[in-house]
Design a protein around this motif. Structure first.
Motif, PDB file in Angstrom:
ATOM      1  N   PRO A  21       0.815  -1.224   0.000  1.00  0.00           N
ATOM      2  CA  PRO A  21       0.000   0.000   0.000  1.00  0.00           C
ATOM      3  C   PRO A  21       0.845   1.268   0.000  1.00  0.00           C
ATOM      4  N   GLN A  51      -4.625  -3.188  -5.292  1.00  0.00           N
ATOM      5  CA  GLN A  51      -6.005  -3.662  -5.256  1.00  0.00           C
ATOM      6  C   GLN A  51      -6.067  -5.181  -5.194  1.00  0.00           C
ATOM      7  N   GLN A  54      -4.941  -6.365  -1.763  1.00  0.00           N
ATOM      8  CA  GLN A  54      -5.962  -6.110  -0.736  1.00  0.00           C
ATOM      9  C   GLN A  54      -7.100  -7.111  -0.830  1.00  0.00           C
ATOM     10  N   SER A  90      -0.162  -9.385   4.163  1.00  0.00           N
ATOM     11  CA  SER A  90      -0.996  -8.278   4.646  1.00  0.00           C
ATOM     12  C   SER A  90      -1.981  -8.733   5.712  1.00  0.00           C
ATOM     13  N   ALA A 177     -11.904  -2.559   4.121  1.00  0.00           N
ATOM     14  CA  ALA A 177     -10.453  -2.384   4.039  1.00  0.00           C
ATOM     15  C   ALA A 177      -9.845  -2.156   5.415  1.00  0.00           C
ATOM     16  N   LEU A 180      -8.133  -5.207   7.033  1.00  0.00           N
ATOM     17  CA  LEU A 180      -6.781  -5.538   6.593  1.00  0.00           C
ATOM     18  C   LEU A 180      -5.777  -4.536   7.144  1.00  0.00           C
ATOM     19  N   GLU A 181      -6.186  -3.287   7.213  1.00  0.00           N
ATOM     20  CA  GLU A 181      -5.287  -2.282   7.759  1.00  0.00           C
ATOM     21  C   GLU A 181      -4.965  -2.586   9.219  1.00  0.00           C
TER      22      GLU A 181
END
Length: 608
Positions: A21, A51, A54, A90, A177, A180-181
């Motif tokens: 990212p 993308q 992710q 990730s 999202a 995942l962050e």
């Protein structure tokens, strides 16, 4: 060499988990991935790469993959390998690569030893390997496939209920999202990033536990010395299951450069180099050896005068390029000779690589100095580095400004080197691995007071350049007590146009002998020229071919003392291969396997 601080990451990533990212934020529209599709090359931007990563990361979360769980990847080098790798990372998982050439039993070992809960396979061929051992890996609860097999495939494969990777991505699109962050943010530098199983030249593979901090450190080191640059186009055919290719992948993405993945067929490497026109080529020696053989064979086919002129051109090229590297002015007459040699020879060699290669790196095994000097003279600087899986790929590096042929360069920034009393190379630095999974007691690779004992033998000169003299376990001690390093004469023999592999033997024997395999692409040309049958089994028995190989051995012998010279040889009627267990995936010879498998041939050589 004293340790120095490495530079901060070019994109500010703290671990490998947040590398993609951050790279996308810095290089959004730049081409990250180039790959071949339907005969044409297609590009993927950094935004598109992020993308894909992710979606896969969130898809794995949706499938129940937890932080710290192991996820295997069993596939050839291709973009989806990288997407899966970075997606699993990730999500906080630990990626465990498996060579695409591994047998079902070898896959079983890695899956079982790593306690993997999921595996991402390439296609039906790789799924079949997992189907064959599925009942022995009860903890493997999730199977994913990049290229789903056609309907009505093998029953065992169908029973695996493999989830298409596209479906994993679709699942990911349905989640936030933020999930995942949060996973990325929770990853610490000391957490395991990957278990890489050594290719096992001796004994079963051991899982090297490498942390996010290990690879973050080595990527920063590579960036600091300029091994890969931001505008680079790197052609990658090396197996991503190997630490060498993994480091190239990470460094390329970290710097926002372009990674061009080969089309899947190693026989198409040279044609694809012409298409991709890379600026950087990481490779194992075998590819450089083959191209050298191709170029040198054309020279050897010319008249003696032309051969002498070509040799003079190589010596001139090395001299002038050394002057250029030092920033010295090249005298006008010398420049004129150089320009003429460039027109006659150098540019033709550069064209084989696509014409734009800034430099190339040879790793994973030694390469002959003559080959390096040949390419350097022609404007393709091929430099050696040194390292191992346990050093997160690398420990030393050679650059245009700082290289010395015959050595593997100097320590990377932040790495220290030392030679033990018995000649063993010791390495210390932030890139040193965390140990072997489930094998804390393993003696090879033991870390003592922070120093990794590599098992390699070497020396360091006054300017810090490291030379490799052999491996502790490969040293041959003859019956007369003479220590021999087989790699030296083996490399000399492999320079021959006609020889593919050479394996020296002679431990506790009166003298060394060598096992030879013929180059299956080159030897038919000799056969045709001399009116001989072109099949390898017939050529092996032909007196002319034996005389030819004998002359090549005498040429190599001339460089060595009498006690080091090969006295007898045998020629196999087939080449060594990965499929038969004689070579590792990076084409290193498994010496113990060859010695055992062909023991009767070696015995016969000593029996007269």
């Amino acid at each position: 060499m004293e340790a120095t601080a490495t530079t901060a990451s070019t994109i500010g990533s703290r671990t490998i988990a947040d590398l993609i990212p951050r790279a996308a934020a810095a290089h959004s529209e730049h081409t990250a991935v180039r790959y071949k599709r339907d005969g044409a090359w297609a590009d993927v931007s950094y935004a598109e790469l992020a993308q894909a990563v992710q979606e896969i990361g969130l898809g794995l979360v949706d499938l129940g993959i937890q932080p710290g769980e192991r996820v295997c990847i069993l596939a050839n080098t291709r973009p989806e390998w990288s997407y899966a790798d970075m997606g699993a990372t990730s999500a906080g998982a630990v990626v465990v690569p498996i060579y695409q050439t591994n047998s079902p039993d070898e896959c079983l070992w890695v899956i079982s030893d790593s306690d993997a809960c999921a595996i991402i396979c390439e296609d039906a061929k790789q799924l079949a390997k997992i189907a064959a051992i599925a009942d022995q890996v009860p903890n493997l609860r999730t199977v994913i496939v990049m290229d789903p097999p056609a309907e009505g495939g093998a029953a065992g494969v169908a029973q695996l209920q493999a989830i298409p990777l596209d479906e994993v991505r679709a699942r990911g699109r349905g989640r936030s999202a933020d999930e995942l962050e949060a996973r990325r943010a929770a990853v610490r530098p000391e957490d395991p990033f990957t278990f890489i199983y050594t290719s096992g030249t001796t004994g079963p593979p051991k899982g090297c536990v490498l942390s996010h901090g290990n690879y973050r450190a080595i990527v920063d080191m590579i960036s600091e010395v300029g091994e890969i640059q931001g505008d680079e186009v790197t052609y990658l055919y090396l197996p991503l299951a190997h630490s060498y290719a993994l480091l190239i992948q990470l460094a390329a993405f970290d710097l926002g450069s372009t990674l061009a993945y080969f089309g899947g067929d190693t026989k198409q490497i040279v044609p694809e180099l012409l298409e991709v026109k890379p600026t950087y080529l990481p490779s194992v020696p075998r590819v450089f050896e083959k191209i050298y053989t191709l170029a040198h064979g054309a020279i050897e086919a010319q008249s003696p005068q032309e051969q002498q002129r070509a040799q003079a051109a190589i010596e001139l090229g090395v001299k002038v390029r050394d002057m250029m590297a030092r920033g010295e002015a090249v005298p006008e007459e010398l420049q004129k000779q150089f320009d003429e040699a460039d027109e006659a020879l150098y540019k033709n060699v550069r064209a084989i690589f696509g014409g734009r290669v800034r430099h190339a790196t040879s790793g994973a095994a030694p390469i002959a100095r003559e080959i390096l000097e040949f390419f350097y003279a022609c404007g393709i600087p091929v430099f050696e580095g040194y390292g191992m899986t346990e050093t997160a790929t690398a420990a030393t590096i050679s650059t245009l400004e700082h290289h010395r042929f015959g050595t593997v360069g100097r320590a990377l920034p932040g790495v220290e080197l030392r030679i033990a009393d018995d000649g063993e190379i010791l390495v210390k630095g932030p890139n040193i691995f965390q140990g072997y999974h489930k094998r804390a007691e393993a003696s090879f690779g033991a870390i003592v007071d922070g120093w990794l004992h590599t098992g390699d033998l070497g020396s360091i000169d006054e300017d810090g350049y490291l030379s490799i003299t052999g491996r502790k376990k490969d040293i041959i001690i003859t019956a007369g007590g003479k220590n021999l390093t087989p790699a030296n004469i083996e490399n000399d023999l492999k320079q021959s146009r006609w020889i593919s592999q050479a394996v020296m033997y002679g431990d506790q024997r009166p003298y060394p002998v060598v096992l030879i395999t013929l180059d299956e692409e080159e030897i038919p040309a000799y056969a045709k020229q001399h009116g001989l049958p072109e099949d390898i089994p017939s050529l092996v028995r032909d007196p002319q071919v034996r005389e030819l190989i004998g002359e090549e051995i005498e040429r190599a012998n001339a460089k060595y003392a009498q006690v080091e010279q090969v006295k007898k040889f045998a020629i196999l009627d087939h080449d060594l291969s990965q499929a038969t267990g004689e070579l590792t995936p990076t084409l290193k010879v498994k010496r113990n396997v060859v010695n055992e498998k062909y023991a009767n041939i070696f015995d016969a050589l000593y029996g007269g």
